[in-house]
Motif scaffolding. Structure first.
Motif, mmCIF file in Angstrom:
data_model
loop_
_atom_site.group_PDB
_atom_site.id
_atom_site.type_symbol
_atom_site.label_atom_id
_atom_site.label_comp_id
_atom_site.label_asym_id
_atom_site.label_seq_id
_atom_site.Cartn_x
_atom_site.Cartn_y
_atom_site.Cartn_z
ATOM 1 N N TYR A 50 0.830 -1.205 0.000
ATOM 2 C CA TYR A 50 0.000 0.000 0.000
ATOM 3 C C TYR A 50 0.871 1.264 0.000
ATOM 4 C CZ TYR A 50 -3.089 3.669 1.674
ATOM 5 O OH TYR A 50 -3.775 4.851 1.809
ATOM 6 N N LYS A 87 2.452 1.836 -3.480
ATOM 7 C CA LYS A 87 1.529 2.366 -4.486
ATOM 8 C C LYS A 87 1.128 3.804 -4.182
ATOM 9 C CE LYS A 87 -0.451 -2.047 -5.968
ATOM 10 N NZ LYS A 87 -1.669 -2.887 -6.056
ATOM 11 N N GLY A 122 -8.291 1.338 -12.188
ATOM 12 C CA GLY A 122 -7.242 0.762 -11.346
ATOM 13 C C GLY A 122 -7.497 1.011 -9.869
ATOM 14 N N LYS A 123 -7.945 2.217 -9.534
ATOM 15 C CA LYS A 123 -8.248 2.539 -8.137
ATOM 16 C C LYS A 123 -9.458 1.755 -7.644
ATOM 17 C CE LYS A 123 -6.295 7.209 -8.238
ATOM 18 N NZ LYS A 123 -6.567 8.664 -8.145
ATOM 19 N N GLU A 149 -8.233 -1.849 -7.027
ATOM 20 C CA GLU A 149 -6.952 -1.980 -6.328
ATOM 21 C C GLU A 149 -7.032 -2.972 -5.168
ATOM 22 O OE1 GLU A 149 -3.701 0.895 -4.045
ATOM 23 O OE2 GLU A 149 -5.448 1.760 -5.029
ATOM 24 N N TRP A 150 -8.147 -2.932 -4.442
ATOM 25 C CA TRP A 150 -8.317 -3.816 -3.289
ATOM 26 C C TRP A 150 -8.280 -5.288 -3.685
ATOM 27 C CZ3 TRP A 150 -12.308 -7.329 -3.407
ATOM 28 C CH2 TRP A 150 -13.303 -7.103 -4.367
ATOM 29 N N TYR A 187 -4.889 -6.885 -3.499
ATOM 30 C CA TYR A 187 -4.418 -7.184 -2.147
ATOM 31 C C TYR A 187 -4.911 -8.552 -1.678
ATOM 32 C CZ TYR A 187 -3.135 -2.242 -1.892
ATOM 33 O OH TYR A 187 -2.563 -1.014 -2.115
#
Length: 217
Positions: free
Chosen positions: A28, A31, A60-61, A64-65, A68
């Protein structure tokens, strides 16, 4: 009285969970601190329109999760493969061992690459502040890539040179040191086992990546 086997499983699971959390935080930070909208615009400006770049960034945002979520899965696979390699090496040498101990060792040794990730963040934040997205993608700290320049025609050499770095060597040594405690042998014997087992697996992996690179070039 609690079952010792269950206690060991909980102990290993707690270490695995801590490592995953630390890795998530490192990812995190990498990024959020290193990858800006401006950096992405500069990278894609020659091939995409402003609207498409903006849509790409927003998408992408949004997802993004999702990336992870794969971190614990990737770690689980990696630690299992490292454990398998070490176990096979010990098996052929007829040395007694427990898979749980090897799996725990793989978790501990991974801290070396966590440090490498933090090193990367500090490097681009305070040393090489003028960087591109490609610089981030191909950055391999303290590796042969930074010493040997290769022509574009030999791009397949890039990954082997990236893998040959000080952090990878430290990882081998940490594995060997932990293995020494498990099998009660000297560091030289342990390092030999790591080289023959994990080292062989690493060579196969590097060869696979080189094969993909050559096929896609």
């Amino acid at each position: 009285m609690k079952n010792p086997s269950k206690l060991i499983k909980k102990y290993i699971l707690s270490k695995f969970s801590i490592l995953v959390v630390v890795s998530l935080l490192t990812s995190y930070l990498s990024k959020s601190l290193l990858i800006s909208d401006t950096l992405l615009f500069n990278f894609y400006s020659d091939i995409l329109s402003y609207e498409k770049i903006q849509a790409l960034i927003e998408q992408g945002k949004k997802w993004e999760w999702f990336g992870y979520l794969f971190i614990p899965i990737i770690y689980g696979i990696k630690f299992s493969l490292v454990t398998l390699c070490l176990s096979l090496g010990l098996f052929f040498l007829n040395t007694s061992h427990k898979l749980k101990q090897l799996f725990e060792l793989a978790i501990k040794a991974e801290l070396v690459f966590i440090v490498a990730g933090l090193f990367k963040i500090l490097w681009f934040l305070y040393i090489r502040t003028d960087y591109t997205l490609l610089d981030l993608q191909y950055f391999s700290p303290l590796s042969l890539q930074n010493i040997i320049s290769i022509p574009k025609s030999d791009i397949w050499l890039l990954y082997p040179l990236q893998v040959t770095n000080l952090f990878e060597m430290t990882y081998w040594f940490v594995l060997a040191w932990g293995l020494k405690e498990i099998i009660q042998k000297n560091i030289g014997e342990s390092l030999k086992i790591v080289a023959l087992s994990y080292g062989s697996g690493l060579i196969v992996w590097v060869a696979f990546i080189v094969f993909l690179t050559l096929n896609n070039s």
